[in-house]
Design an enzyme around this catalytic site. Structure first.
Site, PDB file in Angstrom:
ATOM      1  N   ARG A 233     -23.074  42.662  14.302  1.00  0.00           N
ATOM      2  CA  ARG A 233     -21.823  43.348  15.066  1.00  0.00           C
ATOM      3  C   ARG A 233     -21.008  42.263  15.702  1.00  0.00           C
ATOM      4  O   ARG A 233     -21.667  41.487  16.489  1.00  0.00           O
ATOM      5  CB  ARG A 233     -22.089  44.605  15.946  1.00  0.00           C
ATOM      6  CG  ARG A 233     -22.756  45.803  15.133  1.00  0.00           C
ATOM      7  CD  ARG A 233     -21.525  46.651  14.373  1.00  0.00           C
ATOM      8  NE  ARG A 233     -22.017  47.848  13.493  1.00  0.00           N
ATOM      9  CZ  ARG A 233     -22.323  47.665  12.299  1.00  0.00           C
ATOM     10  NH1 ARG A 233     -22.481  46.558  11.690  1.00  0.00           N
ATOM     11  NH2 ARG A 233     -22.767  48.924  11.835  1.00  0.00           N
ATOM     12  N   GLU A 262     -12.428  43.469  15.436  1.00  0.00           N
ATOM     13  CA  GLU A 262     -11.945  43.709  13.953  1.00  0.00           C
ATOM     14  C   GLU A 262     -11.291  44.878  13.687  1.00  0.00           C
ATOM     15  O   GLU A 262     -10.673  45.156  12.552  1.00  0.00           O
ATOM     16  CB  GLU A 262     -13.381  43.528  13.061  1.00  0.00           C
ATOM     17  CG  GLU A 262     -14.301  44.567  13.136  1.00  0.00           C
ATOM     18  CD  GLU A 262     -15.674  44.241  12.255  1.00  0.00           C
ATOM     19  OE1 GLU A 262     -15.821  45.303  11.305  1.00  0.00           O
ATOM     20  OE2 GLU A 262     -16.129  43.570  12.583  1.00  0.00           O
ATOM     21  N   HIS A 294     -16.545  41.501   7.260  1.00  0.00           N
ATOM     22  CA  HIS A 294     -17.437  42.424   7.094  1.00  0.00           C
ATOM     23  C   HIS A 294     -17.889  42.913   5.766  1.00  0.00           C
ATOM     24  O   HIS A 294     -17.894  44.149   5.507  1.00  0.00           O
ATOM     25  CB  HIS A 294     -17.162  43.938   8.140  1.00  0.00           C
ATOM     26  CG  HIS A 294     -18.196  44.559   8.741  1.00  0.00           C
ATOM     27  ND1 HIS A 294     -17.970  45.057  10.130  1.00  0.00           N
ATOM     28  CD2 HIS A 294     -19.395  44.675   8.154  1.00  0.00           C
ATOM     29  CE1 HIS A 294     -19.194  45.757  10.197  1.00  0.00           C
ATOM     30  NE2 HIS A 294     -20.118  45.617   9.311  1.00  0.00           N
TER      31      HIS A 294
END
Length: 334
Positions: A233, A262, A294
């Site tokens: 994360r 993000e 991601h």
């Protein structure tokens, strides 16, 4: 019943439709759930969301007002969900508690080796028919030290690969993993791990206790030639502090599959309009940094498991069953 699924990638759509075929209709949207898009869900009892969905108080209230009763998030992490508000609104919320840990662990190693061996720079050169080796010098991982922050399922998978490289293993977690210990891992405090590791990979969830676990102090004790990888994360790293260290010429390489701001950027094409995030814009200019959007989880195996779990979560909700995947209402303590 028709289920509304937000944030569905083009590769994911046929898999999601196939999994629900014969059970329920699913309407797939490529837009993400936000306060602006929440009204689309009006009239849908079940909504499925992606990892970057905004499930804060205002969005949850909008969903509940529109008749939504169940949210099936297609991810393991749930730091984007206000669970207290969901419970107050009597919303059922489920996540995917497990999918292939190898997808993320293997991608973390992909980032580590890409920055170590300067793969992006090398490919860019050879496309211009520049075949020099200047500036491409890497180093062996064998015999060096891997520091694994978080040794759950993904951290264990990462550790097994590090063991295969013949690395010394340091670990940090709130509880030791016997499988990692059996591979020769020594558990130490965070400061020692940061100071002694040649490669540091992050595999802890984002919690108040882990927010900016990589801050100015942590970065300052790391080796100047360390490699730092984050596939967990974005909020685990204080990005501005990282940029400051990179500007000072530190670190062999940094591989980031996540970024703390993000949301609204990752999974969206910003190539024409650009971005107004100065920190991210500066970050991607460093030649020893790789940023991906991601995608560590994004393998056919893992996405298939995520979708299968989502289908099961919907089935359980309709049968008024609960499982370990349900965050609200939670199962009673055993």
């Amino acid at each position: 019943m028709e289920i509304l699924a937000f944030g569905v990638q083009s590769d994911e759509k046929p898999l999601l439709e196939k999994a629900f075929a014969g059970l329920h209709d699913v309407r797939c949207l490529d837009v993400f759930l936000t306060e602006d898009t929440a009204p689309i869900a009006a009239g849908y009892e079940i909504v499925s969301t992606s990892v970057n969905a905004d499930l804060g108080s205002r969005v949850l209230q909008a969903l509940a007002a529109g008749g939504t009763q169940m949210i099936a998030q297609r991810s393991t992490g749930f730091n984007n969900i206000d669970l207290d508000v969901a419970e107050r609104l009597a919303l059922r919320v489920a996540r995917v508690s497990y999918y292939s840990p190898h997808s993320v662990a293997e991608f973390a190693w992909t980032l580590a080796m890409a920055v170590n061996r300067r793969i992006v720079r090398a490919v860019s050169r050879t496309r211009d028919f520049d075949f020099r080796l200047d500036g491409l010098l890497g180093r062996d991982m064998h015999g060096r030290t891997a520091g694994v922050v978080g040794t759950g399922k993904i951290g264990e998978a990462f550790t097994r690969i590090a063991h295969g490289f013949g690395m010394d293993l340091l670990g940090w977690d709130v509880a030791e993993n016997p499988a990692c210990t059996a591979l020769g891992m020594t558990y130490v405090d965070k400061e020692q791990l940061f100071a002694e590791s040649d490669l540091i990979s992050l595999h802890v969830p984002l919690l108040p206790a882990t927010q900016h676990i990589i801050d100015t102090d942590a970065l300052s004790v790391m080796k100047d030639d360390a490699i730092l990888v984050n596939s967990s994360r974005g909020g685990l790293i204080d990005t501005r502090a990282l940029v400051t260290e990179l500007r000072a010429g530190r670190f062999t390489g940094v591989g980031l599959d996540v970024y703390e701001a993000e949301a609204g950027l990752f999974y969206v094409d910003k190539s024409v309009e650009g971005i107004d995030d100065d920190t991210l814009a500066r970050l991607v200019t460093f030649p020893n940094v790789i940023v991906t959007s991601h995608q560590a989880y994004y393998t056919r195996d893992a996405v298939g498991q995520i979708i299968d779990a989502t289908v099961q979560n919907v089935t359980d909700y309709l049968a008024d069953r609960r499982s370990d995947n349900f965050l609200v209402p939670a199962l009673p303590a055993r």
